[in-house]
Structure formats: structure tokens, C-alpha cells
Motif scaffolding. Structure first.
Motif, PDB file in Angstrom:
ATOM      1  N   LEU A  33      53.355  36.429  44.946  1.00 45.35           N
ATOM      2  CA  LEU A  33      52.004  37.190  45.347  1.00 45.35           C
ATOM      3  C   LEU A  33      51.592  37.637  44.137  1.00 45.35           C
ATOM      4  N   LEU A  34      50.730  37.283  43.591  1.00 45.47           N
ATOM      5  CA  LEU A  34      49.955  37.578  41.998  1.00 45.47           C
ATOM      6  C   LEU A  34      48.820  38.557  42.739  1.00 45.47           C
ATOM      7  N   HIS A  35      48.890  39.934  42.069  1.00 43.00           N
ATOM      8  CA  HIS A  35      48.108  40.675  42.496  1.00 43.00           C
ATOM      9  C   HIS A  35      47.437  41.618  41.233  1.00 43.00           C
ATOM     10  N   ASP A  36      46.181  41.927  41.350  1.00 46.12           N
ATOM     11  CA  ASP A  36      45.257  42.496  40.303  1.00 46.12           C
ATOM     12  C   ASP A  36      45.096  43.820  40.833  1.00 46.12           C
ATOM     13  N   THR A  37      45.580  44.899  39.992  1.00 44.26           N
ATOM     14  CA  THR A  37      45.585  46.070  40.486  1.00 44.26           C
ATOM     15  C   THR A  37      44.055  46.512  40.329  1.00 44.26           C
ATOM     16  N   ASP A  38      43.065  45.899  39.461  1.00 41.96           N
ATOM     17  CA  ASP A  38      41.521  46.557  39.234  1.00 41.96           C
ATOM     18  C   ASP A  38      40.871  45.795  40.448  1.00 41.96           C
ATOM     19  N   SER A  39      40.832  44.576  40.600  1.00 39.23           N
ATOM     20  CA  SER A  39      39.974  44.041  41.714  1.00 39.23           C
ATOM     21  C   SER A  39      40.603  44.016  43.158  1.00 39.23           C
ATOM     22  N   HIS A  40      41.850  44.526  43.068  1.00 46.21           N
ATOM     23  CA  HIS A  40      42.606  44.485  44.408  1.00 46.21           C
ATOM     24  C   HIS A  40      42.955  42.928  44.877  1.00 46.21           C
ATOM     25  N   GLU A  41      42.412  42.040  44.232  1.00 45.72           N
ATOM     26  CA  GLU A  41      42.731  40.646  44.668  1.00 45.72           C
ATOM     27  C   GLU A  41      44.157  40.399  44.741  1.00 45.72           C
ATOM     28  N   THR A  42      44.598  39.631  45.660  1.00 41.59           N
ATOM     29  CA  THR A  42      45.874  39.200  45.922  1.00 41.59           C
ATOM     30  C   THR A  42      46.072  37.466  46.095  1.00 41.59           C
ATOM     31  N   ILE A  43      46.594  36.676  45.187  1.00 41.41           N
ATOM     32  CA  ILE A  43      46.911  35.483  45.177  1.00 41.41           C
ATOM     33  C   ILE A  43      48.141  34.867  45.856  1.00 41.41           C
ATOM     34  N   ALA A  44      48.191  34.163  46.976  1.00 41.52           N
ATOM     35  CA  ALA A  44      49.391  33.580  47.125  1.00 41.52           C
ATOM     36  C   ALA A  44      49.527  32.337  46.558  1.00 41.52           C
ATOM     37  N   ILE A  45      50.801  31.942  45.620  1.00 37.79           N
ATOM     38  CA  ILE A  45      50.812  30.999  44.840  1.00 37.79           C
ATOM     39  C   ILE A  45      51.789  30.032  45.798  1.00 37.79           C
TER      40      ILE A  45
END
Length: 251
Positions: free
Chosen positions: A17-29
Motif C-alpha cells: 500500500l503506497l500512501h501519501d500523507t499530504d493528499s491521504h491517497e492510498t494506492i494498492a499495488i
């Protein structure tokens, strides 16, 4: 800021899970195990907003439908996904995929399958490479051809050496045994193999790895090395790669 949450799933896959702490987006790789991905996201307090697939195999795209149903996420991947598993956006070499303000470069790494892609995030210094390359190995050549696969590995070789490679399986111990067979005089490889054995004895992960370390030790990335070409034959690196891949298949 990007953070990677890694966890084991199925018999030998890694989930990311790739998570961006600014946008709060989370990508399932990739999506080898939908239930485990959703559980891990819940444990982190994250909501999966996107899926990035690397290739069509079920242990990489088989959870697309269930995760999309649970989260409403969008799904990005290569054209080979279409007709097999849900996908919203098809990407190919040279395209980008966005997480927050950071762009992942979509890179053709075909050979394991004919449409396999990787996601390289140069600002973060990491890449999700699926089954294209492993610690001390590479994917089995199910659909591609040797020159195609070698060209793909050459694109990976061109990334900055410090790049962290997040590959999809814990195959490193078995890969090390073949690598030592293929390149027995490589002192860096012997030291790496010893470290791998110690880690696995303690149940520790050997992934991610660094490109720098793989360039020094992974025989499939070193098929252009004169010593390996002399040992394994071939007048061109892709021919040496083909010989190494065939030998690994039967090792």
C-alpha cells in the motif's frame, strides 16, 4: 510524503500500500488478496483510492473487483488486464500515474508477460516492479522473448542505483542458490547470499532490494558482463540472458 506499507499475503506474495500523507491517497499495488489488502488498509486507517496493476496474472489483478466494490477506487494498469479483470484506465510505456503531487513513470518491463509494466517514482527513489525482476532473479518468461525481456531489464538497469525495488514475491533464497551456480566467483553475491540465508532463518523479509545491489549480484541483470557471457555463451547479452533463464527454469 510517501510511505510504503508492506505485508505478506497468499503463499509467497508481498502486498504493498503506497500512501501519501499530504493528499491521504492510498494506492494498492496489485491485488493478490483483496481481503488482506482491505484489512491492512483498515489497520492503518487508510482508504484505498486507486489500484495500480503491473500485469494480468491473477495473483496481481485478481482482487481488483472486490477492492473496487468495497472502496470505489479507480484501477490503472496495462491493456492486458482488460477482459480479464476490472480496469478503468489503460496505461503504457511513457505514461504517468499520479499519487498526490507525485508522478509515477510507467515503464515497459514486458517479458514475464507481454504487457507487464512497472511504476517508477524517481522523486521517492522507489519502483514497483511486479514480477519483472526479483532480488537475485527475474520472472519466468511465460509470454515474452529473450531480447524483449533483456531490453526491459536494461530499462530497469538505467534507473539510479539507489532505487528501491519492490518486487512481488519472496523468492530470494531459491534465487540465491541459482545465482551462485550461475556466477560462483562473485564475492559480493556470496556475501549477499549469506545475508539472505540469515534473514530467512529468522523469518525476515529480503524485499525490497536496491538496484545497486542487484547490479552487482543478480545474474539476469549482469547478462552483459563479459565473464558471464563467456561462461554462459551468446554473442549478445540477450542470448546470455536466454541461456541463464533456460537454466534457471530447469535448475
Amino acid at each position: 510524503m510517501l510511505t510504503v506499507h508492506q505485508f505478506p499475503c497468499l503463499s509467497d506474495n508481498y502486498g504493498y500500500l503506497l500512501h501519501d500523507t499530504d493528499s491521504h491517497e492510498t494506492i494498492a499495488i496489485d491485488t493478490p488478496d483483496a481481503a488482506e489488502y482491505l484489512r491492512q488498509a483498515d489497520l492503518k486507517g487508510w482508504r484505498i483510492t486507486q489500484i495500480w496493476n503491473t500485469h494480468w496474472h491473477p495473483d496481481h489483478a485478481g482482487g481488483n473487483e472486490a477492492i473496487k466494490a468495497a472502496t470505489g477506487c479507480s484501477i490503472t494498469g496495462p491493456a492486458e488486464i482488460e477482459g480479464k479483470f476490472p480496469i478503468d484506465r489503460i496505461v503504457s510505456h511513457g505514461d504517468t500515474a499520479l499519487i498526490g503531487g507525485e508522478a509515477a513513470q510507467v515503464v515497459d518491463v514486458s517479458g514475464h508477460t507481454n504487457g507487464h509494466i512497472a511504476y517508477h517514482l524517481p522523486q521517492a527513489g522507489l519502483a514497483f516492479v511486479g514480477d519483472a525482476v526479483f532480488a537475485l532473479g527475474c520472472g519466468r518468461m511465460f509470454e515474452g522473448q529473450p531480447k524483449q525481456f533483456w531490453d526491459s531489464l536494461s530499462r530497469i538497469k538505467a534507473w539510479p542505483p539507489e532505487t528501491l525495488l519492490y518486487c512481488a514475491h519472496e523468492y530470494t533464497a531459491s534465487n540465491a542458490r541459482f545465482a551462485l551456480h550461475a556466477d560462483p566467483d562473485n564475492a559480493a553475491l556470496q556475501a549477499y547470499s549469506d545475508e539472505i540465508a540469515a534473514k530467512r532463518a529468522k523469518g525476515e523479509w529480503t524485499v525490497p532490494t536496491t538496484l545497486k545491489r542487484e547490479l552487482a549480484t543478480n545474474p539476469f541483470l549482469r547478462a552483459d558482463d563479459p565473464a558471464l557471457m563467456a561462461k554462459w555463451g551468446g554473442s549478445a547479452p540477450y542470448e546470455t540472458f536466454a541461456a541463464l533463464r533456460a537454466a534457471k527454469d530447469n535448475f
